[in-house]
Design an enzyme around this catalytic site. Structure first.
Site, short mmCIF file in Angstrom:
data_model
loop_
_atom_site.label_atom_id
_atom_site.label_comp_id
_atom_site.label_asym_id
_atom_site.label_seq_id
_atom_site.Cartn_x
_atom_site.Cartn_y
_atom_site.Cartn_z
N HIS A 1 -25.84 46.69 53.00
CA HIS A 1 -25.62 46.56 51.64
C HIS A 1 -26.80 47.53 51.09
O HIS A 1 -26.54 48.16 50.02
CB HIS A 1 -25.71 45.01 51.31
CG HIS A 1 -25.65 44.65 49.67
ND1 HIS A 1 -24.34 44.51 49.13
CD2 HIS A 1 -26.78 45.02 48.85
CE1 HIS A 1 -24.74 44.44 47.86
NE2 HIS A 1 -25.97 44.79 47.66
N GLU A 2 -28.02 47.22 51.25
CA GLU A 2 -29.11 48.01 50.75
C GLU A 2 -29.18 49.36 51.03
O GLU A 2 -29.51 50.13 50.29
CB GLU A 2 -30.36 47.30 50.92
CG GLU A 2 -30.58 45.88 50.75
CD GLU A 2 -30.39 45.68 49.04
OE1 GLU A 2 -30.75 46.68 48.44
OE2 GLU A 2 -30.12 44.48 48.73
#
Length: 443
Positions: free
Chosen positions: A29-30
């Site tokens: 996600h990051e």
């Protein structure tokens, strides 16, 4: 003392599995935020897996610090000029010459793409995993042919062989895989049936198992079956002393118990006979005509008839399409489930918190690497969806503000942003506490 040691070991295993799954999902996600931000001209100062004190770190040639922190409950990317890890607003003074490299000084399209990339990368991870399963496992041939034979209990005769083309079961013709399930309603309940097959060009009748045996094909995490230790491949021989041959008999026995404990006699490949006791749980399920209905469940799905279909290889595009459909199915289930809770169609106990997610992850890992990987894909899609909810402090909240800016030509005022952010933070914390309360007090 031994029970305490076993319980401690189980808890540590659950936590380890949960932290590993969370680290994978959060990192992906990051990284979506990071890489799209970099492509958009936004500089990342810190990429962190975990929060709190730094354990390991290195600085790359672009000046980004890549670190592993002590608290493994998430992660973040802090861009140049961010006030905090949540990218809540500009913090401190930034050289005007570098303003374009900050998230808040970048063009609207760059900010929107950077924030959207996190959930999108979660969906990409899910699609890739589900698609990978399609490539590895293959896709069943259109014609009904036997693939790999599975071990069966001694009482069940299985004369089917790999490569057999199934023509009929009893007097029920079989032309597609769906015909196997439809034939069940017309066949007598028996541990063995007559199967008409084509083998080496010859038509013959052999003895094989029931097309819908009481064989477990899957165990839902955090279900009564998972708590009792049931596994994929287990065969239910009896319930409360009454013989069981067909999976439909299991469903009838569970429903008839109305929540009373059930004693299951099982056969497990490689181990033989086992005895377990479990208690069905009342659950909300989608009804065929729409809406939801409540049914007593133990958390298992039916397995195959002691053989797998003969398969063909899935092409890359076909596998991606399968992965996308499965990912969308999880997103749609999340949408309909959330709406059903809000509208009162189902109970709020269906919303679990960190404890239930951790327990489910531990049970998935205990069931094997493939199950654990599949569960990561499920969680990744669900977390991607949740991050898109239009709640300030989530990615969806930022995207909501950017959409407002695109329509009105200016961002919301700082006062409005601060109030909405505080409300969003309170909503997220309340949701977390509510889920944790459900974990502790819901049946």
């Amino acid at each position: 003392m031994m029970d305490l040691i076993a319980q401690t070991g189980s808890t540590l295993w659950t936590l380890l599995a949960f932290f590993v799954a969370l680290a994978v999902i959060v990192t992906v996600h990051e990284y979506g935020h990071y890489i799209v931000g970099r492509w958009s001209g936004i500089r990342a100062e810190v990429f962190s897996v975990g929060f709190g004190p730094r354990l390991l770190a290195r600085t790359d040639r672009r000046g980004t610090v890549w670190q592993v922190a002590a608290v493994p409950l998430g992660g973040y990317v802090r861009f140049l000029g961010d006030e905090n890890a949540a990218s809540a607003g500009p913090g401190g003074r930034v050289d005007p010459a570098l303003r374009r490299q900050t998230l808040h000084g970048a063009p609207l399209w760059a900010r929107f793409a950077t924030l959207l990339a996190g959930p999108v990368f979660n969906f990409i991870l899910s699609i890739a995993i589900f698609g990978g399963f399609a490539v590895v496992q293959g896709i069943a041939l259109d014609e009904v042919r036997v693939g790999r034979i599975s071990e069966a209990p001694p009482a069940i005769t299985n004369e089917l062989q790999p490569g057999d083309r199934i023509l009929a079961i009893g007097d029920q013709p079989v032309a597609s895989w769906g015909d196997l399930g439809r034939a069940v309603g017309e066949l007598p309940v028996a541990s063995s049936q007559d199967w008409q097959v084509e083998r080496d060009g010859r038509r013959m009748t052999v003895t094989g198992p029931d097309p819908m045996p009481a064989r477990i094909g899957g165990v839902a995490p955090r279900s009564p079956a998972a708590s009792a230790g049931l596994r994929e491949g287990d065969v239910v021989l009896a319930i409360d002393g009454q013989p069981v041959t067909r999976f439909t008999q299991m469903r009838e026995a569970v429903e008839a118990a109305q929540g009373a404990p059930l004693a299951l006699s099982l056969w497990r490949p490689g181990l033989g006979d086992l005895e377990v006791t479990l208690t069905p749980r009342l659950s909300d399920l989608p009804a065929q005509g729409g809406g939801f209905e409540q049914r007593w469940l133990i958390g298992v799905t039916g397995g195959d008839s002691f053989f797998t279909p003969q398969t063909r290889s899935a092409g890359p595009l076909e596998a991606l399409a399968i992965g996308a459909r499965q990912t969308w199915g999880i997103i749609w289930s999340s949408i309909t489930g959330l709406w059903a809770m809000i509208s009162g169609q189902i109970g709020t106990c269906n919303l679990g918190g960190a404890i239930s997610i951790a327990e489910s992850t531990g049970q998935a890992a205990s069931a094997g690497g493939a199950n654990f990987l599949w569960w990561i894909a499920v969680l990744s899609a669900a977390i991607g969806f949740l991050n898109l909810l239009p709640i300030p402090v989530l990615d969806g909240g930022h995207l909501m503000f950017y959409t407002y800016e695109a329509v009105r030509g200016r961002p919301p005022s700082d006062k409005v942003l601060n109030v909405l952010t505080a409300i969003g933070m309170a909503a997220v914390l309340s949701l977390m506490v509510f889920g944790l309360t459900n974990d502790l007090f819901c049946p």
